[in-house]
Design a protein around this motif. Sequence first.
Motif: not given
Lengths: 96, 579
Positions: B60-76
């Motif tokens: 899964v793309p790297g994410a700091y949080t599951l409250t998305p702040t960028n596209e990678a986090e949206e995917v995650a």
Amino acid sequence: MTPPRHPGGPAVALRDLPNGAFGRIAEMPAKDGCAERLEALGLRVGKVVEKVSGMPFHGPVTLQLDGRQIAIGWKISSSVLVVPLSRSGGAPRHHE
Amino acid sequence: MSEKTAKKLLLVGNPNVGKSALFTRITGVHAVSSNYPGTTVGFLEGWLRRGDDVWRVIDVPGAYTLTPTNEAEEVAERMVAEGCDAVVVVLDATALERNLFLAFQVMERGLPVVIALNMVDEARHKGIDINPVLLEELLGVPVVSTVAVSGEGVSRLLDRLREASPGRAVPSTKEERWAAIGRVTEKVQKVRHRHHTFLDKLEDASVNSFWGLVIGIAVIASSFTAIRFAGEGLIDGLLDPLFERYWLPVIRYLSGLFGGGGFLHDIIIGRLVDGHVDFEQSFGMLTTGLYVPVVMVLPYVLSFYAVLSFLEDFGYLPRLAVIFDAILHRMGLHGFAIIPSLLGFGCNVPGILATRVLDSQRERFIAATLISVAIPCAGLQAMIIGALGGMGMKWVAIVYGTLLFSWLLLGRILHSLLPGFSPELIVEIPPYRIPSLKAMALKLWMRISGFFLEAVPLVLGGILLISLMDASGITGVLSGLLAPVFSGLLGLPAEAAAPILLGILRKDVAVGMLATLGLSPSQLVVATITLSMTFPCIATFIVLWRELGGKRLAASMGIMIASALIAGVSVRMLLSLNV
């Protein structure tokens, strides 16, 4: 203009902290996308950060938090307010 | 292994914690990893067989949080929301507190979790000791210490997949979560006093307002020097002699078989120059068609990616983002856009793909257009240096100077014209790491084989097309039609039209063709600048279309053609004043 008062003394913008100085975060930028992002990186009120450097021409400010360096744009670094800590009183840099 | 019976395993973690390295270890599928956040924006999947279980493993793309702040986090976030049979949450042991935030979010959603406490070796070096047993007890999920790059602990991690559990976390507010994390961290982590190492000091100096610039200039200058030195060395010392010695006799023999001329001879061997085969000028599929990609371009591609892989894995690139932020901010971007731009110097395609790490459509449009216009790929650069370098480095410098100036000016113009604002840089800067030679070699191999698979067929196809167009008279008609633009505006002979148009296949071949036209140095400079900046090669075109969509692609192409003509005409006028 008098700087805003916070517990522990007057707060300054992170970018105005001298290089190598420590400060405790007193205020974060107002709620928007960037606040979430900063918080996800561990920047939140009460954390102690060290300002590592600031680049010229309104370049970014690099800070050290829990042993990690984080660079933030100049504008954001003006709205992160910190209460400067004296070297002896402040939390030491994580790996010093 | 059927997809129906397979269980689903997600690898989740903050950016740059070693997820891709772990993924490669588990599945044997090679994921590209680098020492900066955001290497994986899309996701990869592979398979793992463990005991009776077959797992479909997703990186899964790297994410700091599951409250998305960028596209990678949206995917995650989407992938986690879809659910799975187990999640391996990869934690960076050197930044435990912050990494636990994501782990808590995953556990709070009730997903079965196993924690890989990764980079424990680096943490130990930094004086950070974490008690995995206590961490396991407090969280209620299996915790295994790992070093993904070396494979340490990976097998134990996989053994414990069956024990995956959501642990004791209960849904909580952000404040409650941070408080809980604070309590856990305090109990399991001990930080020892440690002296500054040389790398620590180098880290601070690299973002210093004075030393950072000095180091930045030194890194860029020495990278270019190393690339050129290694590239030229490989060409003159190895590949060119090999071709002359072993391939030329074969070609001569074949040329004799074809009778030294005729249609088939021209396509396969090319035209003889003064009665001889000339690898650079004959333009046959087996002569120039192999010589250009293998001898002239490959050495530069190889040396470029060797240097880039080192800088990536050492962790220098995010520092470059800090240095370039002030400039890029005035071009509607933030400093991180320097990374896609640098990748573009190898090949525009991965460069444009990497613009996905930027936040807004506006930024991606500006960055992708600037890469297409002003960043010459390694193939194009190799040919520019090959064709113009012999006439004096001054000419090469004029081409690079024009491209740099166009990059700055066009960025500034796009920033002023497009509605919107420059985003602010927020980036974590990874610690410097001494790269693993094996990982670098693997990445280099993947990039070089990618180059071969893509470039060689296109170069051969391009050369075939050139021969066919020549033979059928299409070249003549095109040159006639475009003559007003080329001779009138750019001061080039009409024959220059065909190579520049053929730049749509591959630009390196196009420069090769320009070099055979007998142009004066200033004409060749104008022609290569126009060729570099105008419409992209076919591979770049396809990826631009996919990334930008039809409408933005059309706008971007319009900008490219206009910039190419304006730059070509301006340089022609400036050079005619001078020469």
